[in-house]
Design a protein around this motif. Structure first.
Motif, short mmCIF file in Angstrom:
data_model
loop_
_atom_site.label_atom_id
_atom_site.label_comp_id
_atom_site.label_asym_id
_atom_site.label_seq_id
_atom_site.Cartn_x
_atom_site.Cartn_y
_atom_site.Cartn_z
N ASN A 276 -11.56 -22.37 -13.04
CA ASN A 276 -11.27 -21.80 -14.36
C ASN A 276 -12.46 -21.07 -14.96
O ASN A 276 -12.42 -20.69 -16.13
CB ASN A 276 -10.78 -22.88 -15.32
N THR B 251 -6.67 -17.46 -17.83
CA THR B 251 -5.51 -16.63 -17.49
C THR B 251 -5.60 -15.23 -18.09
O THR B 251 -4.74 -14.39 -17.81
CB THR B 251 -4.20 -17.31 -17.97
N ARG C 2 -0.57 -18.53 -21.92
CA ARG C 2 -0.89 -18.15 -20.56
C ARG C 2 -0.89 -16.62 -20.54
O ARG C 2 0.10 -15.97 -20.84
CB ARG C 2 0.13 -18.70 -19.57
N GLY D 44 -1.38 -15.67 -15.72
CA GLY D 44 -0.77 -16.98 -15.87
C GLY D 44 0.13 -17.41 -14.74
O GLY D 44 0.43 -18.59 -14.60
N ASN E 297 -0.73 -17.55 -11.77
CA ASN E 297 -1.57 -18.30 -10.85
C ASN E 297 -1.58 -19.77 -11.25
O ASN E 297 -2.17 -20.15 -12.26
CB ASN E 297 -2.99 -17.73 -10.86
N LEU F 278 -4.74 -21.85 -12.31
CA LEU F 278 -5.45 -21.61 -13.56
C LEU F 278 -4.80 -22.36 -14.70
O LEU F 278 -3.56 -22.39 -14.82
CB LEU F 278 -5.47 -20.11 -13.87
N GLY G 39 -3.91 -22.74 -18.61
CA GLY G 39 -3.73 -21.87 -19.77
C GLY G 39 -4.41 -22.44 -20.99
O GLY G 39 -4.70 -23.64 -21.09
#
Length: 783
Positions: free
Chosen positions: A304, A362, A425, A429, A431, A434, A436
């Motif tokens: 992240n 995101t 997100r 988003g 993905n 990842l 949010g």
């Protein structure tokens, strides 16, 4: 009584006999005006040693002769049964830290200001801290310099004061002065050696400056207006361990310790006779606290992290702007032969959250780094009318005192959403790797917004009857009706028998309750995550929501308790001793469930995981409080004041909730996460312009449990020594220097095997914190 309580009583008796020995030949001192109390009794001019229930009296001077200028911390150093932990890395609780009495939940102690109900904080403690699931009063919203004294009633008192008074009552009494004043400036910092599992380092941090002043002003020839102000600036501390992960390169990457704080507080307290025996009174206060704590670090290789923004990783910060407002007005006087007091009291606490030095992964490199993460707001309005009168009914012990009163209370609670980037997100988003929302503290979403209210009506009666010169009994009953869950009734019976002027027994039995707070009933905070390609929510939901109901949630009911106490009071010349045993049985205690993952139930509702508040825990608390004091005036060596105070406490829990709803870690936190033993001994000395205070406090072992026994760790039993020296340059100017925790004592460090990221160097359940030695100096001025 059970065998555990018998053992506690035995330990208390040993302390009592040891402390009483040197005092037998002394003569009785004159009554100390500082010992007169108004809490727990509605009979005027009663001292703390004459009450039917135990009351601690702590003067403003005592609170100010401490290194800490944090009111709750200073009070916990003085009252044996009160504990103030220093949680860290638990979001907003780092900034609004709760205190506990007799090991119970922070919201099971009622806080009064000048005898009227104080409003709670808007914050709900939802993470892994002591008091998880509670919304307590923020004691640090009251500056020590505004107070004349604090009275701590260590007994159940719902029949006298209403909801929350299960463990007892803390009554904060403001200064009432029409002249004079004072000011002080205190500077201190930690000078310590930090020994964690992975290494040792020296730290000089937590620099704190506190400036306070108060002034008494006359309102005409017979009124008063007392103004007080305080400014505090505190740098953060860091007691994290070294981070063993490869990307950390063996550095300290986290920041676990006290948050950074800047706050200013003002208070005014006034009274003015109106004629015909009536007096108008009122007070107002405002505090703005800017606090910043740290979340867990995100290293450079964290999924992240966005390297374009933070090439070396980042440490998210959680900023909390707490604005606390209170105001009251009323009148007291004679009405038809009754002593009457009518008051209207308003209180409001608003918490604005800001996530800093962070990002929403995101959004990629387009992410903001600072986020408005939303707000929590709670306010309360209380209209009260109290009446009392003494009746001569021919009793040899004196007049019967009868009191009654009515109270109407209105409450509201709001959650306001943050900016969209704090919870959304973004473009990346899809993905699923990842997370949010803002890293470190996800903002409140529009779906979390609420605006709720309730009201309740209460009526009480309280009669105190001196049946003979030696025997006094008291009975109280209270009826309350809440708009959200209905009505409840409580009662209390107390008695005291003075065998001689030197020895008395006292005891009580009472029922008490705590209404579920609006915060517990309606708090919600969720984050959007990806599950099977769909956006779903995870987080905390109201007990009556569709999500919680599907998992078995029901409307919250009040907690109820039965309290028993039995104590003795000894007065032998300049020595006095109180020993009070207690047993508190609580049913339907409100707790926050575990995070539940049940795809079959939650999937169709668009939720991945959920937790909610529920009734379902019963606790039994047994213990003994011991407070002994001996005053020794001498002509050549000065005046000495010796105090020994102890609390022995045992909590056991039973529940029918499954481990899925309420797991091992939560159970052991209640049973063993607060002190079982706390003993302090202090000596205060004064000679001419010199003075000194020496204090040693023993803290028993406290467990910080994990999900399994292998992940438990504890603080260890420790003794902390504090020392302060004082010198008065003139009648108006004083100097003080001191050291809290002289020998740089720490709780046992967190084992390296349980600290894979180095964040928590020490257990934050520690009852005396984990910052080490603190040195300070104070300059004071009186006029």
């Amino acid at each position: 009584m059970t065998s555990r309580l018998s053992a506690l009583l035995g330990a208390a008796s040993a302390i009592a006999l040891f402390g009483a020995a040197p005092a037998l030949a002394q003569t009785a001192p004159e009554a100390d005006p500082n010992d007169i109390v108004v809490t727990g009794t509605r009979v005027p001019n009663r001292s703390r040693l004459d009450t039917l229930a135990p009351v601690d009296v702590v003067t403003s001077e005592t609170l100010q002769q401490r290194g800490t200028t944090e009111f709750a911390a200073a009070l916990s150093q003085t009252v044996p049964s009160l504990t103030f932990a220093r949680p860290t890395a638990v979001d907003g609780t780092d900034s609004v830290r709760p205190a506990t009495l007799r090991g119970l939940s922070p919201d099971q102690t009622l806080v009064l200001l000048n005898g009227t109900r104080r409003h709670a904080s808007a914050l709900v403690n939802v993470n892994g801290s002591i008091g998880r699931g509670s919304a307590a009063v923020d004691l640090n919203a009251i500056p020590t310099g505004a107070l004349d004294r604090v009275e701590v009633l260590r007994d159940g008192a719902s029949a006298q004061y209403g909801s929350d008074a299960i463990a007892g009552v803390v009554n904060l009494r403001l200064k009432e002065a029409s002249s004079g004043g004072g000011a002080s400036v205190t500077y201190g910092q930690y000078v310590t050696t930090v020994e964690t599992a992975r290494g040792e380092r020296d730290e000089n941090d937590g620099q704190t400056v506190t400036a306070s002043a108060w002034q008494g002003l006359a309102l005409g020839s017979d009124g008063y207006l007392t103004l007080s102000a305080e400014y505090l600036q505190r740098d953060p501390t860091n007691r994290s361990d070294y981070d063993p992960r490869a990307a950390a390169n063996g550095a300290v990457t986290a920041r676990a310790g006290d948050p950074e704080v800047e706050q200013w507080t003002v208070f005014a307290n006034a009274g003015k006779p109106l004629g015909n025996g009536w007096e108008a009174f009122g007070w107002a206060g405002y505090q703005d606290r800017q606090s910043e704590s740290a979340a867990f670090p995100r290293l450079s290789d964290n999924v992240n992290n966005v390297a374009a923004i933070y090439p070396d990783g980042f440490l998210p910060k959680i900023g909390v702007d707490s604005q606390d407002v209170s105001a009251a007005g009323g009148a007291r006087g004679q009405l038809g032969g009754w002593d009457a007091e009518i008051s209207l009291v308003y209180g409001r606490n608003a918490l604005d959250f800001e996530t800093r030095d962070s990002l929403n992964s995101t959004y990629g490199s387009a992410s903001p780094t600072t986020f408005d993460s939303g707000s929590l707001i709670y306010d309360q309005l209380v209209l009260g009318a109290d009446f009392s009168q003494a009746f001569e009914v021919g009793l040899s012990g004196g007049p019967l005192n009868f009191a009654w009163g009515l109270e109407q209370r209105w409450e509201t609670y709001k959650i306001e959403a943050g900016q969209p980037e704090s919870y959304n997100r973004g473009p990346l988003g899809a993905n699923t790797a990842l997370a949010g929302g803002a890293q470190g503290f996800v903002g409140f979403q529009p779906s979390n917004e609420i605006d709720v209210d309730r009201d309740n009506f209460a009526a009480y009666a309280d009669v105190e009857i001196p049946l003979t010169e030696k025997l006094t009994v008291e009975g109280a009953v209270r009826f309350e009706d809440y708009s959200d869950f209905g009505d409840t009734q409580t009662g209390k019976f107390s008695a005291r028998y003075d065998f001689t002027p030197a020895f008395a027994l006292r005891g009580s039995i009472s029922t008490a309750f705590r209404a579920p707070s609006l915060q517990q009933s309606f708090f919600t905070s969720t984050a959007s995550v990806i599950q099977d390609g769909a956006v779903v929510e995870t987080g905390t939901f109201p007990a009556t929501s569709v999500v919680a109901t599907a998992l078995g949630g029901r409307p919250l009911e009040p907690e109820t308790s039965t309290n028993y106490s039995l104590g003795a009071v000894v007065r032998l010349g300049r020595f006095d001793l109180t020993v009070d045993a207690y047993k508190i049985d609580i049913d339907d205690q409100i707790v926050l469930s575990e995070l539940i993952r049940n795809p079959a139930v939650l999937g169709p509702l668009g939720v991945q995981a959920a937790r909610f508040f529920l009734n379902g825990v019963s606790t039994e608390t047994e213990g003994v409080d011991v407070v002994g004091r001996y005053r020794l005036p001498t002509e050549a060596a000065g005046d000495f004041d010796f105090t020994v105070a102890a609390n022995f406490n045992d909590v056991s829990l039973s529940t029918d909730l499954s481990p899925t709803l309420f797991a091992r870690q939560r159970i052991l936190t209640i049973e063993e996460g607060t002190l079982a033993t706390k003993v302090s001994a202090s000596a205060d000395w004064r000679l001419d312009q010199w003075g000194a205070t020496l204090k040693a406090t023993y803290y028993g072992d406290v467990l910080q449990p994990g999900s399994t026994a292998a992940s438990d760790y504890s603080t260890g039993a420790k003794t902390v020594v504090d020392l302060e020296g004082r010198y008065r340059l003139t009648d108006r100017v004083g100097l003080a220097v001191g050291v809290d925790n002289v020998f740089d004592e720490y709780p046992d460090y967190v084992p390296a095997s349980l600290n894979s990221n180095g964040v928590l160097g020490f257990p934050y359940y520690s009852p005396f914190g984990f910052n080490g030695r603190y040195a300070y100096a104070r300059v004071s001025l009186n006029w």
